[in-house]
Design a protein around this motif. Structure first.
Motif, PDB file in Angstrom:
ATOM      1  N   SER A 102       0.837  -1.193   0.000  1.00 51.64           N
ATOM      2  CA  SER A 102       0.000   0.000   0.000  1.00 51.64           C
ATOM      3  C   SER A 102       0.866   1.233   0.000  1.00 51.64           C
ATOM      4  CB  SER A 102      -0.892  -0.003   1.245  1.00 51.64           C
ATOM      5  OG  SER A 102      -1.572   1.236   1.385  1.00 51.64           O
ATOM      6  N   MET A 103       0.287   2.340  -0.444  1.00 52.11           N
ATOM      7  CA  MET A 103       0.954   3.639  -0.348  1.00 52.11           C
ATOM      8  C   MET A 103       0.594   4.326   0.970  1.00 52.11           C
ATOM      9  SD  MET A 103       3.042   4.923  -2.681  1.00 52.11           S
ATOM     10  CE  MET A 103       2.461   4.874  -4.377  1.00 52.11           C
ATOM     11  N   GLY A 104      -0.226   3.669   1.764  1.00 56.32           N
ATOM     12  CA  GLY A 104      -0.649   4.268   3.020  1.00 56.32           C
ATOM     13  C   GLY A 104       0.247   3.900   4.183  1.00 56.32           C
ATOM     14  N   GLU A 105       0.442   4.860   5.066  1.00 58.71           N
ATOM     15  CA  GLU A 105       1.296   4.611   6.231  1.00 58.71           C
ATOM     16  C   GLU A 105       0.784   3.471   7.095  1.00 58.71           C
ATOM     17  OE1 GLU A 105       1.807   9.291   7.122  1.00 58.71           O
ATOM     18  OE2 GLU A 105       2.769   7.964   8.562  1.00 58.71           O
ATOM     19  N   TRP A 106      -0.529   3.301   7.134  1.00 60.93           N
ATOM     20  CA  TRP A 106      -1.140   2.296   7.995  1.00 60.93           C
ATOM     21  C   TRP A 106      -0.622   0.888   7.713  1.00 60.93           C
ATOM     22  CZ3 TRP A 106      -3.568  -1.722   5.652  1.00 60.93           C
ATOM     23  CH2 TRP A 106      -3.911  -1.551   4.294  1.00 60.93           C
ATOM     24  N   ALA A 107      -0.135   0.662   6.486  1.00 58.22           N
ATOM     25  CA  ALA A 107       0.266  -0.684   6.071  1.00 58.22           C
ATOM     26  C   ALA A 107       1.659  -1.065   6.543  1.00 58.22           C
ATOM     27  CB  ALA A 107       0.197  -0.800   4.556  1.00 58.22           C
ATOM     28  N   TYR A 108       2.380  -0.130   7.151  1.00 60.59           N
ATOM     29  CA  TYR A 108       3.784  -0.365   7.472  1.00 60.59           C
ATOM     30  C   TYR A 108       4.012  -0.376   8.972  1.00 60.59           C
ATOM     31  CZ  TYR A 108       4.287   0.163   2.539  1.00 60.59           C
ATOM     32  OH  TYR A 108       4.162  -0.036   1.184  1.00 60.59           O
ATOM     33  N   ASP A 109       4.722  -1.397   9.406  1.00 61.26           N
ATOM     34  CA  ASP A 109       4.931  -1.629  10.837  1.00 61.26           C
ATOM     35  C   ASP A 109       6.257  -1.081  11.345  1.00 61.26           C
ATOM     36  OD1 ASP A 109       3.735  -4.739   9.792  1.00 61.26           O
ATOM     37  OD2 ASP A 109       2.540  -3.337  10.997  1.00 61.26           O
ATOM     38  N   HIS A 110       7.236  -1.014  10.470  1.00 59.71           N
ATOM     39  CA  HIS A 110       8.584  -0.649  10.903  1.00 59.71           C
ATOM     40  C   HIS A 110       9.113   0.463  10.005  1.00 59.71           C
ATOM     41  CE1 HIS A 110       8.303  -4.259  13.279  1.00 59.71           C
ATOM     42  NE2 HIS A 110       8.072  -4.965  12.199  1.00 59.71           N
ATOM     43  N   TRP A 111       9.762   1.426  10.638  1.00 61.07           N
ATOM     44  CA  TRP A 111      10.199   2.626   9.937  1.00 61.07           C
ATOM     45  C   TRP A 111      11.649   2.950  10.257  1.00 61.07           C
ATOM     46  CZ3 TRP A 111       6.925   5.716   6.872  1.00 61.07           C
ATOM     47  CH2 TRP A 111       5.588   5.306   6.851  1.00 61.07           C
ATOM     48  N   GLY A 112      12.305   3.546   9.276  1.00 61.09           N
ATOM     49  CA  GLY A 112      13.631   4.096   9.521  1.00 61.09           C
ATOM     50  C   GLY A 112      13.531   5.496  10.087  1.00 61.09           C
ATOM     51  N   GLN A 113      14.689   6.079  10.358  1.00 62.16           N
ATOM     52  CA  GLN A 113      14.746   7.409  10.953  1.00 62.16           C
ATOM     53  C   GLN A 113      14.708   8.522   9.920  1.00 62.16           C
ATOM     54  OE1 GLN A 113      14.654   8.105  14.368  1.00 62.16           O
ATOM     55  NE2 GLN A 113      14.036   5.959  14.265  1.00 62.16           N
ATOM     56  N   GLY A 114      14.924   8.189   8.685  1.00 59.83           N
ATOM     57  CA  GLY A 114      14.815   9.182   7.632  1.00 59.83           C
ATOM     58  C   GLY A 114      16.156   9.743   7.184  1.00 59.83           C
ATOM     59  N   THR A 115      16.169  10.228   5.955  1.00 55.53           N
ATOM     60  CA  THR A 115      17.334  10.912   5.411  1.00 55.53           C
ATOM     61  C   THR A 115      16.852  12.164   4.680  1.00 55.53           C
ATOM     62  OG1 THR A 115      19.334  10.640   4.042  1.00 55.53           O
ATOM     63  CG2 THR A 115      17.334   9.574   3.237  1.00 55.53           C
ATOM     64  N   GLN A 116      17.558  13.252   4.880  1.00 58.31           N
ATOM     65  CA  GLN A 116      17.115  14.532   4.348  1.00 58.31           C
ATOM     66  C   GLN A 116      17.557  14.698   2.897  1.00 58.31           C
ATOM     67  OE1 GLN A 116      15.178  16.959   5.735  1.00 58.31           O
ATOM     68  NE2 GLN A 116      15.297  18.045   3.777  1.00 58.31           N
ATOM     69  N   VAL A 117      16.618  15.115   2.078  1.00 55.58           N
ATOM     70  CA  VAL A 117      16.906  15.461   0.683  1.00 55.58           C
ATOM     71  C   VAL A 117      16.521  16.924   0.484  1.00 55.58           C
ATOM     72  CG1 VAL A 117      16.232  15.085  -1.717  1.00 55.58           C
ATOM     73  CG2 VAL A 117      16.583  13.128  -0.186  1.00 55.58           C
ATOM     74  N   THR A 118      17.472  17.715   0.025  1.00 60.10           N
ATOM     75  CA  THR A 118      17.218  19.121  -0.229  1.00 60.10           C
ATOM     76  C   THR A 118      17.589  19.426  -1.673  1.00 60.10           C
ATOM     77  OG1 THR A 118      17.708  19.681   2.071  1.00 60.10           O
ATOM     78  CG2 THR A 118      17.704  21.486   0.480  1.00 60.10           C
TER      79      THR A 118
END
Length: 121
Positions: A102-118
């Motif tokens: 899914s493209m929805g957040e609800w479908a995902y259980d585990h997440w990374g901390q993120g990386t910044q793109v500018t």
């Protein structure tokens, strides 16, 4: 469970970046993997995901034709190749693992901390 994004940075408009998502702690080839992004002052949105099994890929309309998601089950890793970047792509990018495609957040259980793109104009 761990997901770690890398590859973000500062790039000029029209440029490219390749984001990586390294994972551990779960059965990678049984997880759908998605990329999401959140720009300042905006809600997090789905960018792309790649399915278990057939490896079908899906993209938000805003990135279709410019971004490519891929995965290597042997390396427990996913990549997001981003081309023709625009300032509107500026955001923190997250990878996530989940059971439902899914493209929805609800479908995902585990997440990374993120990386910044500018992306500068």
């Amino acid at each position: 469970v761990t997901l770690v994004e890398s590859g973000g940075g500062l790039v000029q408009a029209g440029g490219s970046l390749r984001l990586s998502c390294g994972t551990s702690g779960f059965t990678f080839d049984q997880a759908n993997i998605g990329w999401f992004r959140q720009a300042p002052g905006k809600e997090r949105e789905g960018v792309s995901y790649i399915k278990i099994g057939d490896g079908r890929t899906y993209y938000a309309d805003s990135v279709k034709g410019r971004f490519t998601i891929s995965r290597d089950n042997a390396k427990n890793a996913v990549w997001l190749q981003m081309n023709s970047l625009t300032p509107e792509d500026t955001a923190t990018y997250y990878c996530a693992a989940g059971t439902y495609p899914s493209m929805g957040e609800w479908a995902y259980d585990h997440w990374g901390q993120g990386t910044q793109v500018t992306v500068s104009s």
